[in-house]
Write an enzyme that holds these catalytic residues in place. Sequence first.
Site, PDB file in Angstrom:
ATOM      1  N   LYS A  96     109.376  21.853  10.627  1.00  0.00           N
ATOM      2  CA  LYS A  96     109.796  20.947   9.555  1.00  0.00           C
ATOM      3  C   LYS A  96     110.886  19.980   9.986  1.00  0.00           C
ATOM      4  O   LYS A  96     110.965  18.849   9.512  1.00  0.00           O
ATOM      5  CB  LYS A  96     110.274  21.752   8.343  1.00  0.00           C
ATOM      6  CG  LYS A  96     109.156  22.507   7.622  1.00  0.00           C
ATOM      7  CD  LYS A  96     108.195  21.566   6.946  1.00  0.00           C
ATOM      8  CE  LYS A  96     107.157  22.300   6.117  1.00  0.00           C
ATOM      9  NZ  LYS A  96     106.106  21.379   5.613  1.00  0.00           N
ATOM     10  N   GLU A 118     111.901  18.688  -1.949  1.00  0.00           N
ATOM     11  CA  GLU A 118     111.300  19.871  -2.552  1.00  0.00           C
ATOM     12  C   GLU A 118     111.108  20.893  -1.439  1.00  0.00           C
ATOM     13  O   GLU A 118     111.030  20.527  -0.268  1.00  0.00           O
ATOM     14  CB  GLU A 118     109.946  19.515  -3.168  1.00  0.00           C
ATOM     15  CG  GLU A 118     108.738  19.530  -2.214  1.00  0.00           C
ATOM     16  CD  GLU A 118     108.776  18.480  -1.106  1.00  0.00           C
ATOM     17  OE1 GLU A 118     109.508  17.482  -1.261  1.00  0.00           O
ATOM     18  OE2 GLU A 118     108.094  18.670  -0.086  1.00  0.00           O
ATOM     19  N   SER A 385     103.938  27.643  13.875  1.00  0.00           N
ATOM     20  CA  SER A 385     104.722  26.583  13.247  1.00  0.00           C
ATOM     21  C   SER A 385     106.114  27.015  12.809  1.00  0.00           C
ATOM     22  O   SER A 385     107.001  26.188  12.644  1.00  0.00           O
ATOM     23  CB  SER A 385     103.954  26.024  12.043  1.00  0.00           C
ATOM     24  OG  SER A 385     103.618  27.076  11.159  1.00  0.00           O
TER      25      SER A 385
END
Lengths: 403, 270
Positions: A96, A118, A385
Amino acid sequence: MTKVNTYRSGPDDTGHFGIYGGQFVAETLMPLILELNDAYEAAKKDPEFDAELKSLLKHYVGRESPLYFAERLTEHFGGAKIYLKREDLNHTGAHKINNCMGQILLARSMGKKRIIAETGAGQHGVATATVAARFGLPCTIYMGETDIERQKPNVFRMKLMGAEVIPVVSGSRTLKDAMNEALRDWVTNVEDTFYIIGTVAGPHPYPTLVRDFQNVIGEEVRRQITEAEGRLPDTLLACIGGGSNAMGLFHPFLDDEGIDLIGVEAAGHGLDTDKHAASLKGGRPGVLHGNRTYLLQDDDGQIIEAHSISAGLDYPGIGPEHAWLNDMGRVSYVSATDTEALDAFQLCCELEGIIPALESSHALAYLKTLAPDLPKDHIIVVNLSGRGDKDIFTVADALGVVI
Amino acid sequence: METRIDRRFAALKSEGRAAFISFVMAGDPDHDTALKIIQGLPAAGADIIEIGMPFTDPMADGPAIQQAGLRALASGTTLRSTLELIRTFREGNDETPIVLMGYFNPVYSYGVDKFLKDAKEAGVDGLIIVDLPAEEDDELCLPAQAAGINFIRLATPTTDEKRLPAVLNNSSGFLYYVSIAGTTGAAAPKQSDVAMALRRIKAATDLPVAVGFGIRTGKQAADIAEIAEGAVVGTALVERIASANSNEEAVHSVLELASELSAGVQSVSK
């Protein structure tokens, strides 16, 4: 099925990938979204922007992330050679931050004074809180109450870095509702606020810019696998919620025809139940959160609440470029259930000494279907990830363990 | 093409007053009660009635209208039943313009062509679709105009000089000026700010301009009537439904407030 010369040229001038994408937002936001598009186009041409981003990714995030040959998983399945792209080793523990770092530089270049985001699993919230702290901007994170409960460590991490975490109590109290609430904040504070969207969804240009900032994953894999094996991989595997880690891995390979690309959606309790998050396999095209894409919805076009054991995949939509790649047949989309993801989570812990995020565990879960029957010289790269430290409470609960 | 909306604004202009535009949600708190409210609104002074199409994810609405949408969905409201509501209303009223307001997905799911045909037949005069800016005109705006239904656009405080032409292009019926950057139910902005924005907008269009967001009382409605061709009230009416102890009380309470608001608007002669 239409054959195209390249799968990498999208979106078109109006922000569409085929019929998907677009700019379905309230008028209040349109001038800002057009301004964002201009700022992003300018940043792409600015060598200083690129140099600063690269430097931060290297020295702050810790890129490049390793491409690790998972010898024991390979032995376990007895077929294809399995590599893991270690996005879990990035600062903040997931892919991210690649995107957040790009967007915070855009926010700064646009003179914005406040950051909102969010979050579902909390990984995007943590990454956003991190870059906001690093650049000294106040930050508000919207998070569904249900997710706050199941991702307590990440909530605390965000607070430690000075972010305000606002519990969202509307709807299903998960990622979709957090996104609604972030959009409401943005409409209200449009002049000074930059909204860092965490996945390849939302109004154009978000799906494109998030993809571009995540492409570093696939670009590194191309270089690393060539060094390790002298050639490109045969199969790429990634989990899909909104789809940013998968897009970042796949996009640099879309035009390499021989390479199979497989995205794994969250099947929750199973696709034949009403508790899953597989918008491609269980949904149909609709319009939500600024874009047209596949959505879980009822006959009247009302959005259905998604379910996944993994908070990061618990979303009833998917990025519009994935919707297009699905229709074009370039990427295969499959699914893994909660139980399969939990099994893969444990297997990866036991065999590799790596605690994977529950999100990434969905990609790992597909190895048992894929790897055993493939020849030993077949190379699979799985996007790991994120790391799973944040998930230990959820996993303990699912396994009936009290910690 | 002249719609009931065009005729109503023309009539109000000759009467020398502004429009009182009321918003309620279809199916809130249930189909029959919503029908009684809507049937009572013209007599309570509503010049135009906006009817909300409930949606699970109303990302531009504040808590009051979110809750109204949830009550409506819980009572089984669908786009089909919303159109049925309007058909029934039209049996007793062929004059008061009806504007459907909501989000695109339920309409897209219904099918745009089928929706426009059914909406026209039911007696719908205009549409306000919050998440369809000018960039998406091909989706519904242009087909709606072709079908004889007004497409009413929102202008906002962020709609600057550069943006305004895009907003006005393909707008019809009236322009809805959202007087504050925010969600429905936000506090009212300063009258002087609204007046300044309206001067800028009116210099660019001949369309009637209605102003919404933050109007809760007859006095506030009168203030808006001084400077605009219409005053829109939604949240304050919808809150009356939320706080009512019975369906009868909800009908009475909404219509009582509507009368107060319309009296405010009618007190101003233009």
